[in-house]
Design an enzyme around this catalytic site. Structure first.
Site, PDB file in Angstrom:
ATOM      1  N   TYR A  95      -1.560  -1.135  10.328  1.00  0.00           N
ATOM      2  CA  TYR A  95      -1.744  -1.480   8.917  1.00  0.00           C
ATOM      3  C   TYR A  95      -0.581  -0.955   8.091  1.00  0.00           C
ATOM      4  O   TYR A  95      -0.017  -1.678   7.259  1.00  0.00           O
ATOM      5  CB  TYR A  95      -3.061  -0.900   8.407  1.00  0.00           C
ATOM      6  CG  TYR A  95      -3.338  -1.190   6.941  1.00  0.00           C
ATOM      7  CD1 TYR A  95      -3.777  -2.439   6.540  1.00  0.00           C
ATOM      8  CD2 TYR A  95      -3.156  -0.203   5.973  1.00  0.00           C
ATOM      9  CE1 TYR A  95      -4.030  -2.716   5.206  1.00  0.00           C
ATOM     10  CE2 TYR A  95      -3.409  -0.464   4.636  1.00  0.00           C
ATOM     11  CZ  TYR A  95      -3.841  -1.721   4.257  1.00  0.00           C
ATOM     12  OH  TYR A  95      -4.081  -1.986   2.925  1.00  0.00           O
ATOM     13  N   SER A 124       0.859  -1.182   0.000  1.00  0.00           N
ATOM     14  CA  SER A 124       0.000   0.000   0.000  1.00  0.00           C
ATOM     15  C   SER A 124       0.889   1.224   0.000  1.00  0.00           C
ATOM     16  O   SER A 124       2.033   1.174   0.485  1.00  0.00           O
ATOM     17  CB  SER A 124      -0.903   0.013   1.235  1.00  0.00           C
ATOM     18  OG  SER A 124      -1.558   1.262   1.375  1.00  0.00           O
TER      19      SER A 124
END
Length: 310
Positions: free
Chosen positions: A198, A185
């Site tokens: 995350y 990401s």
């Protein structure tokens, strides 16, 4: 001494200019990928007969499965929900005519990999897409306010990556060909407050992928970290597609054009441009409580609006 300093500064200036020119040229290839390197239609098929995609019941994983099937590969779908797997498998078979195999597995668990490896025996796997991932909370919040799902997240985002790569890579290396796409990401490329755990887990994906590419590039492997910004998926509550928010189908299709572009890519032209802008923002900006609260309100508001419209 003055003349030496002038020569040294001129040399340093030349090096800086050269590095800048090289970066500009490398960036331009995202505008014209087919001019930079033309992938033949059979490129992905030449890696092997099958592609394995984790987290392929919906979102980006589903999009990769369809796109790779369109490019001639048989597909192995691995995900938690059997009904979704069966539906996607049926759609791929009817649309593309390719073979589809399904494996039901919950990547938040640790005891699933022997069964997965056994189910993959005998398949010549040319492409692995490590897509599966989870968020502790879809809305941004500070670490201590997040639900304690740490073990599930680490199993899903980190353990699945290493285990699946080990299973597949050891059969690719003897053939000296194969592609491993690891979905990281953009928030894994810098410390991202409000998504701390995350962000950290995706930073592992990013650095793990780059290190493996260094280790196995000479063996003929392509191992690439794919680091998207916003993509409209269930994880992002189906954010409305825009210039910088891509649909899963758009993102998968475009990112596959960049598989030969090196150890990392943001996956699409819009995200490459956005990344260059984000890299100009100093990290100390994100240390401000005011900035964090504004980001939290903006992102939460946008996601809740999307959720209400679905």
């Amino acid at each position: 001494m003055g003349e030496f300093q002038q020569q040294l500064l001129a040399l340093l200036g030349s090096i800086v200019c050269l590095v800048f020119v090289v970066k500009c040229i490398r960036f331009l290839r995202y505008f014209f990928p087919r001019l930079w390197t033309t992938l033949p239609r059979s490129f992905f098929q030449s890696m092997g007969d099958w592609a394995v995609i984790t987290g392929s019941g919906d979102g980006i994983g589903r999009a990769y499965a369809f796109e790779l099937a369109k490019r001639g590969l048989n597909i192995v779908l691995i995900s938690r929900t059997l009904e979704k797997l069966q539906k996607v498998a049926s759609e791929i078979e009817q649309t593309t005519g390719k073979k589809v195999k399904t494996i039901q597995a919950d990547f938040t668990k640790k005891n699933i990999y022997d069964d997965i490896e056994e189910s993959l025996q005998g398949l010549e796997i040319g492409v692995l897409v490590n897509n599966v991932g989870t968020l502790p909370d879809r809305l941004p919040c500070r670490f201590l306010n997040m639900p304690d799902k740490d073990q599930d997240l680490l199993n899903c985002n980190i353990l699945s990556l290493t285990k699946m790569t080990r299973i597949i890579l050891k059969q690719m290396v003897p053939r000296q060909k194969g592609i491993v796409l690891n979905l990281s990401s953009a928030v894994g490329t810098f410390p991202c407050p409000l998504f701390a755990i995350y962000s950290a887990s995706k930073a592992f994906v990013y650095t793990f992928s780059r290190a493996l590419q260094m280790e196995y590039k000479a063996k003929g492997m392509i191992i690439q970290a794919v680091t998207p910004f916003a993509v409209s998926t269930p994880m992002t509550m189906w954010m409305k597609p825009s210039l910088f928010t891509k649909t899963a189908e758009e993102f998968a299709r475009e990112s596959l054009e960049y598989v030969t572009f090196g150890a990392e890519t943001f996956g699409c032209l819009a995200h490459e441009i956005l990344a260059r802008f984000m890299q100009c923002i100093p990290l100390w900006v994100f240390e401000s409580d005011r900035v964090q609260e504004r980001l939290k309100d903006r992102i939460s508001g946008s996601m809740m609006k999307c959720l209400k419209s679905t």
